[in-house]
Design an enzyme around this catalytic site. Sequence first.
Site, PDB file in Angstrom:
ATOM      1  N   TYR A  24      -2.356  -1.233  10.426  1.00 39.11           N
ATOM      2  CA  TYR A  24      -2.294  -1.335   8.964  1.00 39.11           C
ATOM      3  C   TYR A  24      -0.962  -0.810   8.443  1.00 39.11           C
ATOM      4  O   TYR A  24      -0.302  -1.439   7.622  1.00 39.11           O
ATOM      5  CB  TYR A  24      -3.462  -0.536   8.372  1.00 39.11           C
ATOM      6  CG  TYR A  24      -3.683  -0.710   6.884  1.00 39.11           C
ATOM      7  CD1 TYR A  24      -4.407  -1.789   6.391  1.00 39.11           C
ATOM      8  CD2 TYR A  24      -3.187   0.216   5.964  1.00 39.11           C
ATOM      9  CE1 TYR A  24      -4.629  -1.950   5.034  1.00 39.11           C
ATOM     10  CE2 TYR A  24      -3.405   0.062   4.612  1.00 39.11           C
ATOM     11  CZ  TYR A  24      -4.144  -1.015   4.149  1.00 39.11           C
ATOM     12  OH  TYR A  24      -4.352  -1.162   2.795  1.00 39.11           O
ATOM     13  N   SER A  78       0.861  -1.186   0.000  1.00 40.18           N
ATOM     14  CA  SER A  78       0.000   0.000   0.000  1.00 40.18           C
ATOM     15  C   SER A  78       0.893   1.231   0.000  1.00 40.18           C
ATOM     16  O   SER A  78       2.085   1.146   0.358  1.00 40.18           O
ATOM     17  CB  SER A  78      -0.844  -0.003   1.276  1.00 40.18           C
ATOM     18  OG  SER A  78      -1.514   1.229   1.472  1.00 40.18           O
TER      19      SER A  78
HETATM   20  P1  NAD Z   1     -11.633  -5.892  -0.090  1.00 43.26           P
HETATM   21  O1  NAD Z   1     -12.253  -5.786   1.276  1.00 43.26           O
HETATM   22  O2  NAD Z   1     -12.443  -5.558  -1.293  1.00 43.26           O
HETATM   23  O3  NAD Z   1     -11.046  -7.369  -0.296  1.00 43.26           O
HETATM   24  C1  NAD Z   1     -10.345  -8.028   0.708  1.00 43.26           C
HETATM   25  C2  NAD Z   1     -10.319  -9.505   0.372  1.00 43.26           C
HETATM   26  O4  NAD Z   1      -9.621 -10.191   1.431  1.00 43.26           O
HETATM   27  C3  NAD Z   1     -11.713 -10.128   0.308  1.00 43.26           C
HETATM   28  O5  NAD Z   1     -11.734 -11.134  -0.691  1.00 43.26           O
HETATM   29  C4  NAD Z   1     -11.860 -10.763   1.689  1.00 43.26           C
HETATM   30  O6  NAD Z   1     -12.799 -11.839   1.730  1.00 43.26           O
HETATM   31  C5  NAD Z   1     -10.450 -11.246   1.906  1.00 43.26           C
HETATM   32  N1  NAD Z   1     -10.138 -11.537   3.290  1.00 43.26           N
HETATM   33  C6  NAD Z   1     -10.274 -10.748   4.388  1.00 43.26           C
HETATM   34  N2  NAD Z   1      -9.916 -11.431   5.485  1.00 43.26           N
HETATM   35  C7  NAD Z   1      -9.537 -12.669   5.075  1.00 43.26           C
HETATM   36  C8  NAD Z   1      -9.074 -13.822   5.748  1.00 43.26           C
HETATM   37  N3  NAD Z   1      -8.919 -13.869   7.075  1.00 43.26           N
HETATM   38  N4  NAD Z   1      -8.791 -14.926   5.010  1.00 43.26           N
HETATM   39  C9  NAD Z   1      -8.967 -14.915   3.664  1.00 43.26           C
HETATM   40  N5  NAD Z   1      -9.406 -13.845   2.976  1.00 43.26           N
HETATM   41  C10 NAD Z   1      -9.689 -12.750   3.682  1.00 43.26           C
HETATM   42  O7  NAD Z   1     -10.326  -4.992  -0.001  1.00 43.26           O
HETATM   43  P2  NAD Z   1      -9.312  -4.457  -1.122  1.00 43.26           P
HETATM   44  O8  NAD Z   1      -9.351  -2.993  -1.057  1.00 43.26           O
HETATM   45  O9  NAD Z   1      -9.499  -5.148  -2.411  1.00 43.26           O
HETATM   46  O10 NAD Z   1      -7.928  -4.905  -0.455  1.00 43.26           O
HETATM   47  C11 NAD Z   1      -7.103  -5.917  -0.986  1.00 43.26           C
HETATM   48  C12 NAD Z   1      -5.657  -5.640  -0.579  1.00 43.26           C
HETATM   49  O11 NAD Z   1      -5.241  -4.397  -1.154  1.00 43.26           O
HETATM   50  C13 NAD Z   1      -5.464  -5.503   0.930  1.00 43.26           C
HETATM   51  O12 NAD Z   1      -4.228  -6.101   1.308  1.00 43.26           O
HETATM   52  C14 NAD Z   1      -5.413  -4.011   1.133  1.00 43.26           C
HETATM   53  O13 NAD Z   1      -4.698  -3.641   2.275  1.00 43.26           O
HETATM   54  C15 NAD Z   1      -4.700  -3.583  -0.135  1.00 43.26           C
HETATM   55  N6  NAD Z   1      -4.853  -2.179  -0.492  1.00 43.26           N
HETATM   56  C16 NAD Z   1      -6.078  -1.652  -0.726  1.00 43.26           C
HETATM   57  C17 NAD Z   1      -6.173  -0.296  -1.069  1.00 43.26           C
HETATM   58  C18 NAD Z   1      -7.480   0.362  -1.351  1.00 43.26           C
HETATM   59  O14 NAD Z   1      -7.507   1.597  -1.472  1.00 43.26           O
HETATM   60  N7  NAD Z   1      -8.581  -0.369  -1.502  1.00 43.26           N
HETATM   61  C19 NAD Z   1      -5.026   0.479  -1.149  1.00 43.26           C
HETATM   62  C20 NAD Z   1      -3.792  -0.093  -0.914  1.00 43.26           C
HETATM   63  C21 NAD Z   1      -3.723  -1.432  -0.574  1.00 43.26           C
END
Ligand code: NAD
Length: 260
Positions: free
Chosen positions: A155, A142
């Site tokens: 985080y 991130s």
């Molecule tokens: P999201 O909530 O849409 O998806 C998260 C996914 O992780 C889902 O499929 C959920 O079911 C799964 N998950 C959560 N806990 C779990 C567990 N214990 N076991 C298995 N699966 C699990 O979120 P996102 O925004 O797509 O985030 C995905 C990644 O990207 C994360 O690591 C997040 O930190 C990172 N990220 C997101 C952003 C953003 O702005 N959305 C920015 C930077 C990084």
Amino acid sequence: MLKGKTALVTGSTSGIGQGIAEALAAQGANIVLNGFGEAAAIEKLRGEIAAQNGVTVRYDGADMSQPAEIARLVKQAQDEFGAIDVLVNNAGIQYVAPIEEFPDERWDAVIAINLSAAFHATKAALPAMRKTGWGRIINIASAHGLSASAEKSAYVAAKHGIVGLTKVIGLEIADHGVTCNAICPGWVLTPLVKKQIEDRAAATGRSYEETKLEMVAEKTPSKDFSTPEQIGGLAAFLCSASADQITGAPLSIDGGWMAQ
Ligand code: NAD
């Protein structure tokens, strides 16, 4: 490009992970989906990715906070597909609170899912990649792996940790045909971020739309979100031969956030 190869994408039932799974399937990879959600919706997604790309897609609901389940997930995928060629450590959760009010149990959960899971999955998947002499490990870090924001202690700690882990793995396998990189997205409009917008809108009494624009503009010079498709495109590039010499690197895709 990835025909005959298999990619395990953790947390791919939603958001960025889904975008990456779709992008890798479009390159011909068989996919192991993972994550939580409603069974019918996951089965629909599984079927669509398989049909649209002519690849095999399997779903495994392993809980990425549980090391034993992670080991089982990796072994089962290797047994069924013969190999995991691409491992994308993407599953993640968020919790926002000042440090004095941050629940211990949320700290442990964020560190387990956003950081320790990548260690356990890599440890389990790496020996076979080393043996075949080709592999890709992509950690979804991130902008918070490179800088901080208030009220995101767990985080930011986990994401800085995964950038460090990426560098170590990159070094340990640098001459084995396996690369390990971290993608560092800024804001991506997924359920994880929509909840933060809703919580802030509720706290301030402003509208969802107003809060969304305010949040993205606060950090992002481009004043726009990245999309799961764009993150998927970068992941697919990292799997290409053009990226053979990119390893141990944090790669920003954040509308200029890190340039400030
Ligand atoms: P999201 O909530 O849409 O998806 C998260 C996914 O992780 C889902 O499929 C959920 O079911 C799964 N998950 C959560 N806990 C779990 C567990 N214990 N076991 C298995 N699966 C699990 O979120 P996102 O925004 O797509 O985030 C995905 C990644 O990207 C994360 O690591 C997040 O930190 C990172 N990220 C997101 C952003 C953003 O702005 N959305 C920015 C930077 C990084």
